[in-house]
Design a protein around this motif. Sequence first.
Motif, PDB file in Angstrom:
ATOM      1  N   GLY A 177     -23.428  -1.661 -77.994  1.00 25.60           N
ATOM      2  CA  GLY A 177     -22.673  -0.607 -77.314  1.00 25.60           C
ATOM      3  C   GLY A 177     -21.192  -0.756 -77.609  1.00 25.60           C
ATOM      4  N   TYR A 178     -20.745  -1.997 -77.707  1.00 25.74           N
ATOM      5  CA  TYR A 178     -19.339  -2.261 -78.024  1.00 25.74           C
ATOM      6  C   TYR A 178     -18.985  -1.613 -79.369  1.00 25.74           C
ATOM      7  CZ  TYR A 178     -15.032  -4.877 -78.767  1.00 25.74           C
ATOM      8  OH  TYR A 178     -13.728  -5.207 -78.972  1.00 25.74           O
ATOM      9  N   LYS A 210     -29.068  -3.078 -71.779  1.00 24.31           N
ATOM     10  CA  LYS A 210     -29.063  -3.260 -70.312  1.00 24.31           C
ATOM     11  C   LYS A 210     -30.414  -2.768 -69.769  1.00 24.31           C
ATOM     12  CE  LYS A 210     -24.064  -2.966 -70.533  1.00 24.31           C
ATOM     13  NZ  LYS A 210     -23.759  -4.386 -70.715  1.00 24.31           N
ATOM     14  N   THR A 215     -26.015   1.936 -74.425  1.00 25.38           N
ATOM     15  CA  THR A 215     -26.472   0.662 -74.967  1.00 25.38           C
ATOM     16  C   THR A 215     -27.958   0.509 -74.705  1.00 25.38           C
ATOM     17  OG1 THR A 215     -26.235  -1.734 -74.857  1.00 25.38           O
ATOM     18  CG2 THR A 215     -25.766  -0.548 -72.849  1.00 25.38           C
ATOM     19  N   ASN A 249     -18.805   2.298 -79.170  1.00 21.25           N
ATOM     20  CA  ASN A 249     -17.551   2.845 -78.628  1.00 21.25           C
ATOM     21  C   ASN A 249     -16.396   2.702 -79.619  1.00 21.25           C
ATOM     22  OD1 ASN A 249     -18.118   3.975 -76.112  1.00 21.25           O
ATOM     23  ND2 ASN A 249     -18.150   1.982 -75.117  1.00 21.25           N
ATOM     24  N   SER A 277     -18.571  -0.323 -64.995  1.00 22.52           N
ATOM     25  CA  SER A 277     -19.303  -1.584 -65.143  1.00 22.52           C
ATOM     26  C   SER A 277     -18.974  -2.634 -64.096  1.00 22.52           C
ATOM     27  CB  SER A 277     -19.060  -2.158 -66.535  1.00 22.52           C
ATOM     28  OG  SER A 277     -17.684  -2.325 -66.778  1.00 22.52           O
ATOM     29  N   GLY A 289     -28.610  -3.330 -78.852  1.00 21.03           N
ATOM     30  CA  GLY A 289     -28.119  -2.242 -79.687  1.00 21.03           C
ATOM     31  C   GLY A 289     -27.337  -1.234 -78.880  1.00 21.03           C
ATOM     32  N   ASP A 342     -16.322   5.886 -68.683  1.00 14.72           N
ATOM     33  CA  ASP A 342     -17.632   5.317 -68.338  1.00 14.72           C
ATOM     34  C   ASP A 342     -18.288   6.318 -67.404  1.00 14.72           C
ATOM     35  OD1 ASP A 342     -16.619   2.984 -69.488  1.00 14.72           O
ATOM     36  OD2 ASP A 342     -17.060   1.702 -67.770  1.00 14.72           O
TER      37      ASP A 342
HETATM   38  C1  LIG Z   1     -19.482   0.266 -69.856  1.00 14.19           C
HETATM   39  C2  LIG Z   1     -19.907  -0.576 -71.013  1.00 14.19           C
HETATM   40  N1  LIG Z   1     -19.835  -0.063 -72.248  1.00 14.19           N
HETATM   41  C3  LIG Z   1     -20.216  -0.768 -73.316  1.00 14.19           C
HETATM   42  C4  LIG Z   1     -20.697  -2.047 -73.190  1.00 14.19           C
HETATM   43  C5  LIG Z   1     -21.076  -2.798 -74.420  1.00 14.19           C
HETATM   44  O1  LIG Z   1     -22.449  -2.727 -74.634  1.00 14.19           O
HETATM   45  P1  LIG Z   1     -23.154  -3.878 -75.490  1.00 14.19           P
HETATM   46  O2  LIG Z   1     -23.384  -5.017 -74.570  1.00 14.19           O
HETATM   47  O3  LIG Z   1     -24.411  -3.250 -75.984  1.00 14.19           O
HETATM   48  O4  LIG Z   1     -22.212  -4.232 -76.570  1.00 14.19           O
HETATM   49  C6  LIG Z   1     -20.790  -2.634 -71.914  1.00 14.19           C
HETATM   50  C7  LIG Z   1     -21.281  -3.998 -71.672  1.00 14.19           C
HETATM   51  O5  LIG Z   1     -21.467  -4.868 -72.340  1.00 14.19           O
HETATM   52  C8  LIG Z   1     -20.381  -1.881 -70.803  1.00 14.19           C
HETATM   53  O6  LIG Z   1     -20.426  -2.398 -69.581  1.00 14.19           O
END
Ligand SMILES: Cc1ncc(COP(=O)(O)O)c(C=O)c1O
Length: 383
Positions: free
Chosen positions: A105-106, A233, A230, A109, A176, A239, A172
């Motif tokens: 997810g990182y 979770k 993502t 974004n 988070s 991924g 968001d």
């Molecule tokens: C709001 C939010 N976006 C993106 C991510 C990133 O997702 P990922 O863990 O798949 O990299 C997270 C948490 O890790 C998150 O809390």
Amino acid sequence: MFDINNKLKFIKENNLYREIRYLSMPQDKVTIIDGRRVLLMSSNNYLGLCNHHKVKQAAIDAIKEYGLGSGGSRLTTGSYDLHKKLEKKIAKFKGCEAALIFNTGYMANVGVISAICNEDYYIFSDELNHASIIDGCRLSKGKVIVYKHNDIKDLEDKVKAINPKKGIIVTDSVFSMDGDIANIPEIIRIGKENNLLTMVDEAHATGVIGNNGKGSSEYFSCDVDITVGTLSKAIGSEGGFVCGNKEIIDYLKNKARSFIFSTALSPAVINGAIASFDVLKNDNSLVRKLQSNVSYLCKGLRNIGFDINSESPIIPIIIGEEDKAVEFSNRLLEEGIYIPAIRYPTVKKGKARLRMTVMATHSYEDIDFVIQKINEIKKYIKL
Ligand SMILES: Cc1ncc(COP(=O)(O)O)c(C=O)c1O
């Protein structure tokens, strides 16, 4: 070595030092962390899918059929039929034309924002957006305008004051560290009225909010231009993904550097995620149980004096001072409950908290036990 030792000393002196804890059992409501059996109240495995028999079996099947690593990046040799199948499933689940899988997810974004925005863009970003959105904004070189947390008036005032030719509003959907939900219908309205793109990060909304866990579009019955999420979770795998119209997805395949320059996810995690979406498609009982646990936990916390009302499984207890948050967390651990203290820079200084989360696999008895222990410990900590 430069001033690293001094920097480390500073981190420790300010109660901001972090250590990795190691699990030696599946990530489920009861697990073993650093050799200690605990009731886990901090996982993002909200539906328990990462230890679901169908999900695990799907990963095993994929390893048998395809091997372990993907062996290449998505645009070279790393894309399998499974990636395509999952992208179709995600697009359908989210009600979008197309989807694209990123490795996290990182990376989704960072890749999306930096591919779409440049120096000519204004990016309106909620002050509590996830670090990956912040990093994507920085990388894009766009002009970042931070608006007050979930404050529609502040957002609208800032948009109107600038009246940008090109821009995007990014938020968001479920925050988070606070667990609250962005006012997405109003964000869409402002986007439409001012000709701005809208983008939401559904990391903590997918599998969580809406009757079938489809996220904010189901919860609010409205759609943004770009949805990021993502698989790591509630989906219980690994991924990230992006959903939107075909042109956006096509563009990202060609331009998002974090998509292009990294080895594709393994077929095993992809097939596991496919199985998770199949579980969700056929049955919303896990989502319903999660939502009922959220209400039960919030009610219990209110009964012991906390002003807490969340619709998401992220239920923070704001402590304030970093040392007190650490002490609270340590005392809970002594009682066999794991809820980490979240501190700066994940949250603002002086806003340290216990970031508690509940899962669909918790029972009401588990939740009662947690509430009882929090009630006992809070008397010693003096909040
Ligand atoms: C709001 C939010 N976006 C993106 C991510 C990133 O997702 P990922 O863990 O798949 O990299 C997270 C948490 O890790 C998150 O809390």
